[in-house]
Write a protein that holds these residues in place. Structure first.
Motif, mmCIF file in Angstrom:
data_model
loop_
_atom_site.group_PDB
_atom_site.id
_atom_site.type_symbol
_atom_site.label_atom_id
_atom_site.label_comp_id
_atom_site.label_asym_id
_atom_site.label_seq_id
_atom_site.Cartn_x
_atom_site.Cartn_y
_atom_site.Cartn_z
ATOM 1 N N LYS A 109 0.815 -1.209 0.000
ATOM 2 C CA LYS A 109 0.000 0.000 0.000
ATOM 3 C C LYS A 109 0.850 1.260 0.000
ATOM 4 C CE LYS A 109 -3.732 -2.312 -0.198
ATOM 5 N NZ LYS A 109 -4.394 -2.425 -1.523
ATOM 6 N N GLY A 110 2.122 1.139 0.345
ATOM 7 C CA GLY A 110 3.014 2.286 0.268
ATOM 8 C C GLY A 110 2.699 3.383 1.258
ATOM 9 N N ASN A 111 2.051 3.069 2.367
ATOM 10 C CA ASN A 111 1.679 4.091 3.344
ATOM 11 C C ASN A 111 2.811 4.340 4.340
ATOM 12 O OD1 ASN A 111 -0.928 4.340 2.257
ATOM 13 N ND2 ASN A 111 -1.619 2.562 3.407
ATOM 14 N N HIS A 112 3.969 4.712 3.836
ATOM 15 C CA HIS A 112 5.131 4.898 4.689
ATOM 16 C C HIS A 112 6.155 5.733 3.941
ATOM 17 C CE1 HIS A 112 6.466 1.688 2.031
ATOM 18 N NE2 HIS A 112 5.398 1.030 2.400
ATOM 19 N N GLU A 113 7.062 6.332 4.666
ATOM 20 C CA GLU A 113 8.099 7.163 4.055
ATOM 21 C C GLU A 113 9.468 6.494 4.120
ATOM 22 O OE1 GLU A 113 8.052 10.933 5.938
ATOM 23 O OE2 GLU A 113 6.061 11.489 5.206
ATOM 24 N N GLN A 114 9.678 5.619 5.099
ATOM 25 C CA GLN A 114 11.001 5.058 5.299
ATOM 26 C C GLN A 114 11.362 4.015 4.241
ATOM 27 O OE1 GLN A 114 8.625 5.151 7.574
ATOM 28 N NE2 GLN A 114 9.326 6.572 9.159
ATOM 29 N N ALA A 115 10.435 3.130 3.935
ATOM 30 C CA ALA A 115 10.724 2.026 3.019
ATOM 31 C C ALA A 115 10.337 2.392 1.591
ATOM 32 C CB ALA A 115 9.957 0.772 3.456
ATOM 33 N N ALA A 116 11.053 1.817 0.633
ATOM 34 C CA ALA A 116 10.765 2.083 -0.776
ATOM 35 C C ALA A 116 9.449 1.436 -1.174
ATOM 36 C CB ALA A 116 11.895 1.554 -1.646
ATOM 37 N N SER A 117 8.757 2.054 -2.130
ATOM 38 C CA SER A 117 7.535 1.483 -2.662
ATOM 39 C C SER A 117 7.869 0.206 -3.420
ATOM 40 C CB SER A 117 6.864 2.476 -3.605
ATOM 41 O OG SER A 117 7.664 2.656 -4.767
ATOM 42 N N PRO A 118 6.854 -0.648 -3.713
ATOM 43 C CA PRO A 118 7.144 -1.907 -4.400
ATOM 44 C C PRO A 118 7.975 -1.753 -5.673
ATOM 45 C CG PRO A 118 4.909 -1.931 -3.573
ATOM 46 C CD PRO A 118 5.446 -0.559 -3.302
ATOM 47 N N PHE A 119 7.636 -0.791 -6.525
ATOM 48 C CA PHE A 119 8.390 -0.653 -7.766
ATOM 49 C C PHE A 119 9.767 -0.060 -7.509
ATOM 50 C CE2 PHE A 119 4.017 -0.927 -9.277
ATOM 51 C CZ PHE A 119 4.152 -1.894 -10.247
ATOM 52 N N GLN A 120 9.842 0.937 -6.665
ATOM 53 C CA GLN A 120 11.140 1.523 -6.350
ATOM 54 C C GLN A 120 12.051 0.483 -5.705
ATOM 55 O OE1 GLN A 120 10.910 5.151 -4.088
ATOM 56 N NE2 GLN A 120 13.083 5.141 -3.611
ATOM 57 N N TYR A 121 11.492 -0.370 -4.863
ATOM 58 C CA TYR A 121 12.256 -1.422 -4.193
ATOM 59 C C TYR A 121 12.948 -2.317 -5.221
ATOM 60 C CZ TYR A 121 13.158 -5.547 -1.268
ATOM 61 O OH TYR A 121 13.738 -6.610 -0.636
ATOM 62 N N MET A 122 12.196 -2.762 -6.223
ATOM 63 C CA MET A 122 12.775 -3.676 -7.209
ATOM 64 C C MET A 122 13.755 -2.978 -8.137
ATOM 65 S SD MET A 122 12.161 -6.808 -6.815
ATOM 66 C CE MET A 122 12.583 -7.509 -8.422
ATOM 67 N N PHE A 123 13.560 -1.710 -8.419
ATOM 68 C CA PHE A 123 14.514 -0.991 -9.259
ATOM 69 C C PHE A 123 15.822 -0.750 -8.517
ATOM 70 C CE2 PHE A 123 10.758 0.325 -11.814
ATOM 71 C CZ PHE A 123 11.248 -0.028 -13.060
ATOM 72 N N GLU A 124 15.754 -0.612 -7.201
ATOM 73 C CA GLU A 124 16.939 -0.232 -6.437
ATOM 74 C C GLU A 124 17.657 -1.394 -5.771
ATOM 75 O OE1 GLU A 124 16.063 4.347 -5.143
ATOM 76 O OE2 GLU A 124 15.472 2.773 -3.745
ATOM 77 N N HIS A 125 17.019 -2.572 -5.663
ATOM 78 C CA HIS A 125 17.602 -3.678 -4.920
ATOM 79 C C HIS A 125 17.963 -4.843 -5.821
ATOM 80 C CE1 HIS A 125 15.837 -1.373 -1.683
ATOM 81 N NE2 HIS A 125 16.443 -2.131 -0.801
ATOM 82 N N ASP A 126 19.070 -5.477 -5.478
ATOM 83 C CA ASP A 126 19.477 -6.708 -6.131
ATOM 84 C C ASP A 126 19.120 -7.860 -5.186
ATOM 85 O OD1 ASP A 126 20.493 -8.172 -8.183
ATOM 86 O OD2 ASP A 126 22.594 -7.746 -7.782
ATOM 87 N N THR A 127 19.551 -9.087 -5.483
ATOM 88 C CA THR A 127 19.323 -10.183 -4.549
ATOM 89 C C THR A 127 19.993 -9.845 -3.222
ATOM 90 O OG1 THR A 127 21.249 -11.259 -5.541
ATOM 91 C CG2 THR A 127 19.090 -11.986 -6.289
ATOM 92 N N PRO A 128 19.295 -9.990 -2.104
ATOM 93 C CA PRO A 128 19.836 -9.551 -0.812
ATOM 94 C C PRO A 128 21.013 -10.401 -0.355
ATOM 95 C CG PRO A 128 17.766 -10.745 -0.508
ATOM 96 C CD PRO A 128 17.939 -10.551 -1.981
ATOM 97 N N THR A 129 22.029 -9.745 0.198
ATOM 98 C CA THR A 129 23.204 -10.443 0.722
ATOM 99 C C THR A 129 23.374 -10.211 2.220
ATOM 100 O OG1 THR A 129 24.605 -8.558 0.128
ATOM 101 C CG2 THR A 129 24.419 -10.348 -1.481
ATOM 102 N N SER A 130 22.601 -9.284 2.773
ATOM 103 C CA SER A 130 22.652 -9.042 4.211
ATOM 104 C C SER A 130 21.261 -8.650 4.695
ATOM 105 C CB SER A 130 23.661 -7.941 4.551
ATOM 106 O OG SER A 130 23.301 -6.724 3.925
#
Length: 206
Positions: A159-180
């Motif tokens: 729902k994107g009702n937050h400022e700290q975490a990236a939105s679903p689309f922004q999250y995938m554009f900015e993140h690779d497979t997590p290593t930590s």
């Protein structure tokens, strides 16, 4: 709508408008394309249509949302925008198109979210092109009350009702497979790291 044969294995799918499906999937606020273009450093667009899939065998309904960012002339990235947490940067010349899809799947009887699937595809680049790069992430939830706590985290993120975490689309554009494991300010990222499945692959240029 198209129908695949089979008594209880019928799959029906079609297209619905982005606004029509707003209650089911990621929240897309007004002006989000302009905001994400600035954040991601390219031209960001949402697909105006959403693919809806009804699976009679699994008793689920899915909505697949698509978006893309186009980077012109020179883009210094490997599988995401400049500054993404990729293992190494690669400078590409020419147009680079990054496409992200987010699929949310619900149980048709209970209405509960049962899984979230995300894919990021990078294509183009001209000289120095390294092929098509694909990053995937999937997160499933236990049926019934056992999965409610984790489901609530994913629904909050969608729902994107937050400022700290990236939105679903922004999250995938900015993140690779997590290593930590992410910090407390990224509850969805922590959930993905603990319970999700991620993959990354590169198809060599022909």
């Amino acid at each position: 709508m198209r129908h695949h044969p089979g008594d209880n294995r019928k799959i029906t799918y079609g297209k619905v408008g982005l606004e029509t499906s707003a209650a089911a999937g990621p929240r897309i606020p007004a002006g989000d394309e302009e905001r994400l273009s600035a954040v991601l450093g390219g031209t960001f667009t949402y697909s105006p249509e959403v693919t809806r899939t009804d699976n009679a065998h699994k008793n689920t309904r899915s909505y697949t949302y698509s978006s893309s960012v186009e980077y012109g002339t020179t883009a210094g990235h490997e599988a995401g925008p400049p500054g993404a947490d990729t293992p190494a940067a690669t400078t590409r010349t020419g147009t680079v198109t990054v496409t992200v899809t987010v699929t949310v799947t619900y149980d048709k009887t209970t209405g509960r979210l049962v899984r979230v699937d995300m894919t990021r595809t990078v294509e183009g680049g001209g000289r120095g092109d390294t092929g098509v790069q694909i990053v995937t992430g999937s997160l499933g939830f236990a049926p019934g009350p056992d999965g409610d706590d984790e489901r609530a985290v994913a629904e909050w993120w969608l729902k994107g009702n937050h400022e700290q975490a990236a939105s679903p689309f922004q999250y995938m554009f900015e993140h690779d497979t997590p290593t930590s494991r992410p910090g407390d300010d990224d509850p969805f990222g922590r959930l993905m790291f603990d319970k999700g499945r991620s993959s990354r692959m590169v198809t060599p240029a022909g």
